[in-house]
Design an enzyme around this catalytic site. Structure first.
Site, PDB file in Angstrom:
ATOM      1  N   ASP A 110      -5.303  21.974   8.596  1.00  0.00           N
ATOM      2  CA  ASP A 110      -5.628  20.866   7.699  1.00  0.00           C
ATOM      3  C   ASP A 110      -6.363  21.323   6.448  1.00  0.00           C
ATOM      4  O   ASP A 110      -6.688  22.494   6.287  1.00  0.00           O
ATOM      5  CB  ASP A 110      -6.463  19.827   8.444  1.00  0.00           C
ATOM      6  CG  ASP A 110      -5.978  18.416   8.182  1.00  0.00           C
ATOM      7  OD1 ASP A 110      -5.755  18.078   7.000  1.00  0.00           O
ATOM      8  OD2 ASP A 110      -5.803  17.653   9.151  1.00  0.00           O
TER       9      ASP A 110
ATOM     10  N   TYR B 134       0.000  10.408   4.108  1.00  0.00           N
ATOM     11  CA  TYR B 134      -0.353  10.715   5.488  1.00  0.00           C
ATOM     12  C   TYR B 134       0.646  11.734   6.016  1.00  0.00           C
ATOM     13  O   TYR B 134       1.852  11.500   5.983  1.00  0.00           O
ATOM     14  CB  TYR B 134      -0.301   9.451   6.355  1.00  0.00           C
ATOM     15  CG  TYR B 134      -0.900   8.222   5.718  1.00  0.00           C
ATOM     16  CD1 TYR B 134      -2.275   8.091   5.579  1.00  0.00           C
ATOM     17  CD2 TYR B 134      -0.091   7.193   5.239  1.00  0.00           C
ATOM     18  CE1 TYR B 134      -2.825   6.960   4.993  1.00  0.00           C
ATOM     19  CE2 TYR B 134      -0.626   6.064   4.659  1.00  0.00           C
ATOM     20  CZ  TYR B 134      -1.999   5.944   4.533  1.00  0.00           C
ATOM     21  OH  TYR B 134      -2.547   4.836   3.949  1.00  0.00           O
ATOM     22  N   ARG B 135       0.168  12.832   6.509  1.00  0.00           N
ATOM     23  CA  ARG B 135       1.072  13.874   6.982  1.00  0.00           C
ATOM     24  C   ARG B 135       1.953  13.330   8.109  1.00  0.00           C
ATOM     25  O   ARG B 135       1.565  12.425   8.853  1.00  0.00           O
ATOM     26  CB  ARG B 135       0.289  15.081   7.457  1.00  0.00           C
ATOM     27  CG  ARG B 135      -0.500  14.807   8.732  1.00  0.00           C
ATOM     28  CD  ARG B 135      -1.167  16.067   9.229  1.00  0.00           C
ATOM     29  NE  ARG B 135      -1.756  15.887  10.526  1.00  0.00           N
ATOM     30  CZ  ARG B 135      -3.063  15.987  10.792  1.00  0.00           C
ATOM     31  NH1 ARG B 135      -3.901  16.259   9.824  1.00  0.00           N
ATOM     32  NH2 ARG B 135      -3.503  15.826  12.019  1.00  0.00           N
TER      33      ARG B 135
ATOM     34  N   ASN C  57       0.845  -1.197   0.000  1.00  0.00           N
ATOM     35  CA  ASN C  57       0.000   0.000   0.000  1.00  0.00           C
ATOM     36  C   ASN C  57       0.876   1.241   0.000  1.00  0.00           C
ATOM     37  O   ASN C  57       1.964   1.261   0.591  1.00  0.00           O
ATOM     38  CB  ASN C  57      -0.894   0.036   1.246  1.00  0.00           C
ATOM     39  CG  ASN C  57      -1.778   1.279   1.266  1.00  0.00           C
ATOM     40  OD1 ASN C  57      -2.694   1.420   0.464  1.00  0.00           O
ATOM     41  ND2 ASN C  57      -1.490   2.206   2.171  1.00  0.00           N
TER      42      ASN C  57
ATOM     43  N   TRP D   3      -1.871   7.893  10.718  1.00  0.00           N
ATOM     44  CA  TRP D   3      -2.706   6.826  10.190  1.00  0.00           C
ATOM     45  C   TRP D   3      -4.054   6.885  10.893  1.00  0.00           C
ATOM     46  O   TRP D   3      -4.183   6.490  12.057  1.00  0.00           O
ATOM     47  CB  TRP D   3      -2.054   5.471  10.419  1.00  0.00           C
ATOM     48  CG  TRP D   3      -0.987   5.131   9.433  1.00  0.00           C
ATOM     49  CD1 TRP D   3      -0.901   5.543   8.141  1.00  0.00           C
ATOM     50  CD2 TRP D   3       0.148   4.286   9.661  1.00  0.00           C
ATOM     51  NE1 TRP D   3       0.215   5.019   7.541  1.00  0.00           N
ATOM     52  CE2 TRP D   3       0.881   4.236   8.452  1.00  0.00           C
ATOM     53  CE3 TRP D   3       0.626   3.570  10.751  1.00  0.00           C
ATOM     54  CZ2 TRP D   3       2.049   3.504   8.313  1.00  0.00           C
ATOM     55  CZ3 TRP D   3       1.796   2.834  10.619  1.00  0.00           C
ATOM     56  CH2 TRP D   3       2.499   2.795   9.409  1.00  0.00           C
TER      57      TRP D   3
ATOM     58  N   GLU E  13      -1.100   1.604  -5.999  1.00  0.00           N
ATOM     59  CA  GLU E  13      -0.734   2.935  -6.484  1.00  0.00           C
ATOM     60  C   GLU E  13       0.324   2.862  -7.582  1.00  0.00           C
ATOM     61  O   GLU E  13       0.310   3.658  -8.528  1.00  0.00           O
ATOM     62  CB  GLU E  13      -0.258   3.791  -5.318  1.00  0.00           C
ATOM     63  CG  GLU E  13      -1.350   4.147  -4.321  1.00  0.00           C
ATOM     64  CD  GLU E  13      -1.789   2.994  -3.418  1.00  0.00           C
ATOM     65  OE1 GLU E  13      -2.879   3.067  -2.816  1.00  0.00           O
ATOM     66  OE2 GLU E  13      -1.023   2.001  -3.317  1.00  0.00           O
TER      67      GLU E  13
END
Length: 635
Positions: A307, A195-196, A191, A209, A257
């Protein structure tokens, strides 16, 4: 590959290689060359700070449709920063190798026969064909440019990278464009997600996560097996791979991906084995952070973070990522993005996903003509859907079907319109709502999963949803009679029904700092809320006032909202409502309580602030604008 310590990356931004998407996978630097050749990338050579200053400059350009930027001289770092590379619809299409984002839908539609017969077997055959066409495993290479320089052990120092602190209240610098690679400890399935990552120390970061993410499932499995989870984080690479890391992929075996990037480019993606982790990493990235997450460790406090909702996400606990090695090119560029009040760069990545997955949605819900997630809805708060309607109740069937499709489960408000309404025309859709959707008759609230970043929901990751049926009604949907409110938009009665009051004639109410009515049935109110129940009392009072005649929707916002800017109003409202709790009918009027909620009203979670840049930083950027060498029109 160069041995550790034997090479230091250059301090001058490279003159980029040529961009040849048809011949080989491009990387960030070759894409930047293409943008520069087209006048879509500008260099800033004077020293700048990665603490807020880059954000303020880049935010101004992305909101005005300006070019991407390369900051060649970042204080405290040897590496240049590139930002805004996909900051317009045109640049995003260019990054993905198409002339227009609509071509992405055509690319997928060519693989599936949407009008083919065969019933269920035909449908399954289409899905299989799509899966096979997109199942392009990456191509393993011995090494790649991203491993020309290696830091190990004590050499690892994340403070040497120009990682941005984006907004004043952020908990620290965050990696904002990471491609986080993990592998399922049981199945081996790979995967990649975005994710920041907040920098916690010289060799540690947080790993954001969320509970619905694949990375979380991999970590939970590693915990059950009593082992660490290896992680590799790529920064840079083919722009198509960066996009793919954000895409909501369907759960089709073999489709990941790397396969999506391979499909977009028409060839297998080049990967190489990590130096200290047994994971495949993009061979043409700029940097790779290698390491692990130990599920036996206590989680650490991450945040706040400004965000993509335009609000701060407040501190919470997340796993800790330990960096065991950093590999990179000899002269790398650090690519970054910023998120915040829309419109931002992520709006174009969202639109790319819309276009790419439209044919798949139409396979399941064939009456869908088009759909759109406007920037004011920050992806998950608002979805417009155009359908070819043939029977009563079809709008609700489609909306409920969408709630069951992948990440569409996070949608908060779904508006369904007729097929002739352009769903990418924000104002046109809301005019249809005013004309065709009678509050109560054509609105329906329900519940379901919400994005964990939704600060207004009744519970963490769980809240209310709203369906608005703004389609032309069948007799069964109106009690067998034509409703007086179901007007054609060019009907002379339309103007009379929605005639707004002048501002001087509107009622006063405690806390109202600004208000106006639109000519299509909306009453916009900015409220300085000081006590519990104040917004509900305002809605009751305004609904009973003569000025409410002809008004369909009362939108109550906080005092920091510009009622002259309908996008700002809807952005605030959609972020601040749980539809089941906060969207209330008063006769013919639907009141949306988009004011902040108080503990006395039963809302126990802290209410986050809107993102605002520090005034001193904004003033400094204003003063330095001529020094940056940027055109005045983007100031």
């Amino acid at each position: 590959m160069v041995a550790p310590g034997n090479s230091t990356p250059g301090t001058v931004a490279p003159r980029f290689p040529a961009y040849a998407p048809a011949m080989a996978f491009p990387d960030i630097q070759s894409f930047m060359r293409l943008l520069e050749d087209r006048g879509e990338l500008l260099r800033v050579s004077v020293p700048v700070s990665h603490d807020l200053e880059i954000t303020e400059i880049a935010d101004r350009l992305v909101k005005k449709g300006g070019p991407a930027l390369l900051f060649e001289n970042v204080r405290g770092s040897d590496f240049p920063v590139a930002i805004g590379l996909m900051g317009t619809r045109e640049r995003t299409a260019l990054a993905l190798g198409v002339d227009d984002l609509d071509d992405l839908a055509a690319k997928v539609r060519a693989l599936i026969d949407l009008k083919g017969g065969g019933g269920k077997l035909g449908l399954l055959g289409n899905v299989t064909k799509l899966r096979d066409a997109m199942n392009l495993p990456p191509r393993r290479v011995r090494t790649g440019p991203v491993q020309e320089v290696v830091w190990r052990g004590d050499e690892v120092d994340l403070s040497r990278l120009p990682i941005l602190k984006c907004w004043p209240l952020d908990g620290g610098p965050f990696v904002t464009l990471p491609l986080v690679i993990t592998r399922d400890p049981e199945t081996g399935e790979r995967n990649m997600g975005m994710y920041r990552m907040q920098v916690m120390g010289k060799n540690t970061t947080g790993m954001h996560w969320q509970r619905h993410k694949t990375g979380t499932r991999h970590l939970e499995k590693a915990k059950r097996l009593g082992q660490r989870l290896e992680v590799a984080v790529a920064i840079g690479g083919d722009p198509a791979l960066i996009y793919a890391a954000t895409a909501p992929l369907p759960p089709i075996p073999g489709l990941d991906e790397f396969a999506l990037a391979g499909y977009l480019r028409g060839q297998r993606y080049p990967v190489t084995k990590g130096i200290t982790v047994d994971l495949d990493v993009p061979a043409n990235a700029e940097f790779i952070l290698e390491g692990y997450v130990d599920p036996a460790e206590d989680w650490v406090t991450e945040g706040p973070f400004g965000d993509h909702t335009g609000f701060y996400t407040l501190p919470d606990l997340y796993p800790l990522f330990h960096v065991t090695a950093v590999t990179m090119r000899r002269s790398p560029v650090y690519p970054a993005t910023i998120v915040g009040r829309p419109p931002m760069e992520d709006a174009y990545l969202i639109e790319a996903s819309e276009r790419l997955f439209l044919p798949a949605a139409q396979l399941i819900l064939p009456e869908i003509v088009d759909y759109h997630m406007p920037p004011a809805g920050v992806a998950h708060n608002l979805v417009f859907v155009g359908i070819q309607k043939g029977y009563p109740g079809q709008a609700y069937k489609v909306a409920n079907g969408l709630f069951g499709l992948g990440q569409m489960m996070f949608a908060k408000v779904i508006v369904v319109v007729d097929e002739n309404v352009p769903v990418n025309d924000f104002d046109a859709v809301w005019r249809e709502v005013a004309v065709r959707a009678v509050p109560g008759r054509d609105t329906l609230t329900t519940r379901g999963p919400t994005d964990v970043l939704d600060h207004s929901s009744r519970g963490w990751g769980y809240g209310g949803k709203l369906i608005i049926d703004a389609t032309t009604k069948k007799p069964e949907e109106t009690g067998g009679a034509e409703s007086s409110r179901d007007l054609q938009l060019d009907d002379p009665a339309h103007e009379e029904m929605f005639r707004p009051y002048a501002s001087a004639e509107l009622p006063n109410f405690e806390g109202v700092v600004a208000q106006r009515q639109t000519d299509d049935g909306y009453w916009l109110v900015a409220l300085h809320k000081t006590r519990p129940g104040q917004a509900h009392e305002l809605a009751q009072a305004f609904a009973a006032h003569p000025a409410a005649e002809g008004i369909r929707h009362l939108l109550i916002c906080d005092e920091h909202t510009d009622v002259q800017n309908i996008q700002d109003v809807w952005w605030t409202v959609l972020n601040n409502v749980d539809p089941e709790r906060d969207v209330v009918q008063f006769g013919a009027l639907l009141a949306w309580d988009g004011a902040r909620k108080l503990p006395e009203e039963g809302f126990v979670r802290p209410w986050p602030p809107k993102i605002e840049m520090d005034a001193a930083v904004a003033d400094r950027v204003d003063a330095l604008w001529p020094v940056y060498g940027l055109p005045e029109r983007w100031r």
